[in-house]
Design a protein around this motif. Structure first.
Motif, PDB file in Angstrom:
ATOM      1  N   MET A  83       0.835  -1.199   0.000  1.00 46.33           N
ATOM      2  CA  MET A  83       0.000   0.000   0.000  1.00 46.33           C
ATOM      3  C   MET A  83       0.870   1.250   0.000  1.00 46.33           C
ATOM      4  SD  MET A  83      -3.064   1.055   2.662  1.00 46.33           S
ATOM      5  CE  MET A  83      -3.957  -0.467   2.353  1.00 46.33           C
ATOM      6  N   SER A  84       0.525   2.193  -0.866  1.00 45.07           N
ATOM      7  CA  SER A  84       1.234   3.468  -0.916  1.00 45.07           C
ATOM      8  C   SER A  84       0.259   4.553  -1.361  1.00 45.07           C
ATOM      9  CB  SER A  84       2.420   3.401  -1.882  1.00 45.07           C
ATOM     10  OG  SER A  84       1.983   3.177  -3.208  1.00 45.07           O
ATOM     11  N   ALA A  85       0.558   5.788  -0.989  1.00 44.72           N
ATOM     12  CA  ALA A  85      -0.354   6.898  -1.266  1.00 44.72           C
ATOM     13  C   ALA A  85      -0.546   7.111  -2.762  1.00 44.72           C
ATOM     14  CB  ALA A  85       0.168   8.173  -0.607  1.00 44.72           C
ATOM     15  N   ASP A  86       0.527   6.966  -3.545  1.00 44.86           N
ATOM     16  CA  ASP A  86       0.393   7.203  -4.981  1.00 44.86           C
ATOM     17  C   ASP A  86      -0.467   6.135  -5.644  1.00 44.86           C
ATOM     18  OD1 ASP A  86       2.462   5.389  -4.351  1.00 44.86           O
ATOM     19  OD2 ASP A  86       3.424   5.677  -6.294  1.00 44.86           O
ATOM     20  N   ARG A  87      -0.347   4.908  -5.203  1.00 46.64           N
ATOM     21  CA  ARG A  87      -1.149   3.837  -5.791  1.00 46.64           C
ATOM     22  C   ARG A  87      -2.605   3.901  -5.338  1.00 46.64           C
ATOM     23  NH1 ARG A  87       2.980  -1.353  -5.073  1.00 46.64           N
ATOM     24  NH2 ARG A  87       4.540  -0.687  -6.635  1.00 46.64           N
ATOM     25  N   GLU A  88      -2.837   4.398  -4.130  1.00 45.93           N
ATOM     26  CA  GLU A  88      -4.210   4.477  -3.619  1.00 45.93           C
ATOM     27  C   GLU A  88      -5.087   5.398  -4.452  1.00 45.93           C
ATOM     28  OE1 GLU A  88      -5.243   3.825   0.790  1.00 45.93           O
ATOM     29  OE2 GLU A  88      -3.403   5.031   0.815  1.00 45.93           O
ATOM     30  N   GLN A  89      -4.483   6.251  -5.248  1.00 43.09           N
ATOM     31  CA  GLN A  89      -5.271   7.140  -6.100  1.00 43.09           C
ATOM     32  C   GLN A  89      -6.047   6.367  -7.149  1.00 43.09           C
ATOM     33  OE1 GLN A  89      -2.873  10.346  -7.689  1.00 43.09           O
ATOM     34  NE2 GLN A  89      -1.790  10.626  -5.756  1.00 43.09           N
ATOM     35  N   TYR A  90      -5.532   5.206  -7.558  1.00 46.92           N
ATOM     36  CA  TYR A  90      -6.216   4.441  -8.609  1.00 46.92           C
ATOM     37  C   TYR A  90      -6.458   2.974  -8.243  1.00 46.92           C
ATOM     38  CZ  TYR A  90      -1.336   3.223  -9.751  1.00 46.92           C
ATOM     39  OH  TYR A  90      -0.024   2.816  -9.696  1.00 46.92           O
ATOM     40  N   ILE A  91      -6.009   2.561  -7.053  1.00 47.48           N
ATOM     41  CA  ILE A  91      -6.231   1.193  -6.590  1.00 47.48           C
ATOM     42  C   ILE A  91      -7.042   1.221  -5.305  1.00 47.48           C
ATOM     43  CG2 ILE A  91      -5.153  -0.891  -5.659  1.00 47.48           C
ATOM     44  CD1 ILE A  91      -2.813  -0.440  -7.522  1.00 47.48           C
ATOM     45  N   ARG A  92      -8.085   0.417  -5.277  1.00 44.69           N
ATOM     46  CA  ARG A  92      -8.898   0.248  -4.067  1.00 44.69           C
ATOM     47  C   ARG A  92      -8.355  -1.020  -3.394  1.00 44.69           C
ATOM     48  NH1 ARG A  92     -11.821  -2.469  -0.091  1.00 44.69           N
ATOM     49  NH2 ARG A  92     -13.914  -1.609   0.204  1.00 44.69           N
ATOM     50  N   TYR A  93      -7.521  -0.838  -2.353  1.00 46.56           N
ATOM     51  CA  TYR A  93      -6.938  -1.975  -1.661  1.00 46.56           C
ATOM     52  C   TYR A  93      -8.012  -2.722  -0.873  1.00 46.56           C
ATOM     53  CZ  TYR A  93      -2.248  -0.199  -2.636  1.00 46.56           C
ATOM     54  OH  TYR A  93      -1.103   0.225  -3.268  1.00 46.56           O
ATOM     55  N   LEU A  94      -7.985  -4.052  -0.938  1.00 46.57           N
ATOM     56  CA  LEU A  94      -8.856  -4.832  -0.070  1.00 46.57           C
ATOM     57  C   LEU A  94      -8.328  -4.698   1.349  1.00 46.57           C
ATOM     58  CD1 LEU A  94      -9.423  -8.049  -2.228  1.00 46.57           C
ATOM     59  CD2 LEU A  94     -10.714  -5.909  -2.207  1.00 46.57           C
ATOM     60  N   ASN A  95      -9.237  -4.621   2.311  1.00 47.57           N
ATOM     61  CA  ASN A  95      -8.812  -4.308   3.679  1.00 47.57           C
ATOM     62  C   ASN A  95      -8.311  -5.523   4.452  1.00 47.57           C
ATOM     63  OD1 ASN A  95     -11.091  -5.723   4.440  1.00 47.57           O
ATOM     64  ND2 ASN A  95     -12.267  -3.921   5.045  1.00 47.57           N
ATOM     65  N   VAL A  96      -8.037  -6.618   3.720  1.00 47.29           N
ATOM     66  CA  VAL A  96      -7.549  -7.848   4.337  1.00 47.29           C
ATOM     67  C   VAL A  96      -6.170  -8.170   3.754  1.00 47.29           C
ATOM     68  CG1 VAL A  96      -8.029 -10.281   4.828  1.00 47.29           C
ATOM     69  CG2 VAL A  96      -9.924  -8.677   4.451  1.00 47.29           C
ATOM     70  N   PRO A  97      -5.078  -7.835   4.448  1.00 50.12           N
ATOM     71  CA  PRO A  97      -3.755  -8.215   3.937  1.00 50.12           C
ATOM     72  C   PRO A  97      -3.621  -9.736   3.947  1.00 50.12           C
ATOM     73  CG  PRO A  97      -3.571  -7.344   6.157  1.00 50.12           C
ATOM     74  CD  PRO A  97      -4.995  -7.114   5.733  1.00 50.12           C
ATOM     75  N   TYR A  98      -3.077 -10.293   2.877  1.00 47.78           N
ATOM     76  CA  TYR A  98      -2.958 -11.753   2.822  1.00 47.78           C
ATOM     77  C   TYR A  98      -1.522 -12.232   3.041  1.00 47.78           C
ATOM     78  CZ  TYR A  98      -1.206 -11.654  -2.042  1.00 47.78           C
ATOM     79  OH  TYR A  98      -0.462 -11.444  -3.177  1.00 47.78           O
ATOM     80  N   GLN A  99      -0.593 -11.296   3.191  1.00 47.19           N
ATOM     81  CA  GLN A  99       0.756 -11.579   3.669  1.00 47.19           C
ATOM     82  C   GLN A  99       1.104 -10.495   4.693  1.00 47.19           C
ATOM     83  OE1 GLN A  99       3.841 -12.256   0.612  1.00 47.19           O
ATOM     84  NE2 GLN A  99       2.204 -12.054  -0.889  1.00 47.19           N
ATOM     85  N   ARG A 100       1.823 -10.885   5.721  1.00 47.01           N
ATOM     86  CA  ARG A 100       2.204  -9.918   6.751  1.00 47.01           C
ATOM     87  C   ARG A 100       3.703  -9.869   6.972  1.00 47.01           C
ATOM     88  NH1 ARG A 100      -2.225  -8.012   9.510  1.00 47.01           N
ATOM     89  NH2 ARG A 100      -4.178  -9.130   9.128  1.00 47.01           N
TER      90      ARG A 100
END
Length: 257
Positions: A98-115
Motif C-alpha cells: 500500500m502506498s499513497a500514490d497507488r491508492e489514487q487508482y487502486i482500491r486496496y482490499l482491507n484484508v492483507p494476505y501476507q504480513r
C-alpha cells in the motif's frame, strides 16, 4: 379459420418484439475478472508452456470461482500492470504494498494476505563484499525491479544508484557478469529463481535485510466494475485465510522452491 387463428397467435408469440423483451429480461453473464500479472515467483509464475501458475494465480482463481465469474490473466511488466490498473484495463492486482500514490487508482482490499515480506540483497559468492548497514549501499550499483517497492527509505532515496529491469532474473544475470554490485529482491522470489535456474553456489546474501513486518494486499482498479463487490471479495479472502486454503497452497509452492 381455426388454423389461421392459431397461426396468428403463434406469430405474435415469436415476434421480434417478444424475443427482444425476453432477451432483455434474461440474466446477464457475470463480467470477466481481469488480473494484471507481472511474474514474481513463486507467487506468479509463467510456465515453459506459456500457462500461468503460482500462489497468487490459484488465489485469484478461487476468488473468481466464488464470484461465479471467469478469470482472465494479462501478463505484462510490473510498471505496465500498474498502468493497466490506473486506466481500468485490468480489475485485480496481487502482491502489492500500500502506498499513497497507488491508492489514487487502486482500491486496496482491507484484508492483507501476507504480513511478512523479507527483502534481501544478493551478492556474488566469490566477491568478498558484504553490505552490513544501510550506509554501505552508497556507491554500489543495485539491481531492482522496475515499479517495485521494497522499503520506504530505500524507495525514496535518490542518492542511491539503482538500476531497474522489467524481469527479475535479468538482475541475477547482470550480477553474475559483474555489471552490477548487488540485487535487491523479495527473498522468496530470489531463492526461487536461484533454485529453479540451478544457480546455487553462485550467490550469497548480504547481512543487511529489510525484514520488518510488511502487509501485502490485493487491490482492485478504482475504474473496475468489481469495485462494487469489494466487500464481497474481502469476505471471500477472509474465508480463504481462516479456513487454511491460502496457507495450504502457499506452503505447497514455497516448499517446492
Amino acid at each position: 379459420m381455426i388454423v389461421r387463428y392459431l397461426l396468428l397467435v403463434l406469430m405474435l408469440v415469436i415476434s421480434p418484439s417478444a424475443v427482444k423483451a425476453s432477451d432483455s429480461n434474461a440474466p446477464k453473464a457475470a463480467a470477466t475478472l481481469i488480473m494484471a500479472f507481472s511474474e514474481s515467483v513463486p507467487w506468479k509464475i509463467i510456465n515453459p508452456d506459456g500457462s500461468y501458475s503460482g500462489i497468487d494465480v490459484e488465489l485469484a482463481r478461487l476468488i473468481a470461482q466464488r464470484l461465479n465469474t471467469k478469470l482472465e490473466i494479462k501478463a505484462a511488466p510490473l510498471a505496465r500492470c500498474l498502468e493497466m490498473m490506473r486506466r481500468g484495463e485490468a480489475d485485480l492486482m496481487t502482491n502489492i504494498i500500500m502506498s499513497a500514490d497507488r491508492e489514487q487508482y487502486i482500491r486496496y482490499l482491507n484484508v492483507p494476505y501476507q504480513r511478512q515480506s523479507n527483502k534481501v540483497f544478493y551478492l556474488r559468492a566469490d566477491n568478498p563484499l558484504d553490505i552490513r548497514s544501510y550506509e554501505d549501499l552508497y556507491g554500489l550499483e543495485i539491481g531492482i525491479k522496475r515499479g517495485a517497492k521494497y522499503n520506504p527509505r530505500f524507495d525514496l532515496d535518490t542518492a542511491l544508484n539503482k538500476r531497474d529491469v522489467t524481469v527479475a532474473l535479468r538482475n541475477f544475470k547482470k550480477l553474475s557478469l559483474g555489471r552490477i554490485d548487488a540485487v535487491l529482491s523479495t527473498e522468496s522470489e530470489g531463492d526461487y529463481l536461484i533454485q529453479h535456474n540451478r544457480l546455487q553456489g553462485y550467490y550469497k546474501k548480504a547481512t543487511l535485510k529489510f525484514n520488518q513486518p510488511l502487509q501485502i494486499y490485493l487491490g482492485l482498479s478504482r475504474q473496475s466494475p468489481f469495485v462494487g463487490r469489494a466487500a464481497e471479495i474481502e469476505r471471500i479472502l477472509t474465508e480463504l485465510i481462516n479456513n487454511g486454503e491460502l496457507e495450504h497452497l502457499t506452503r505447497r509452492y514455497l516448499m517446492s522452491s
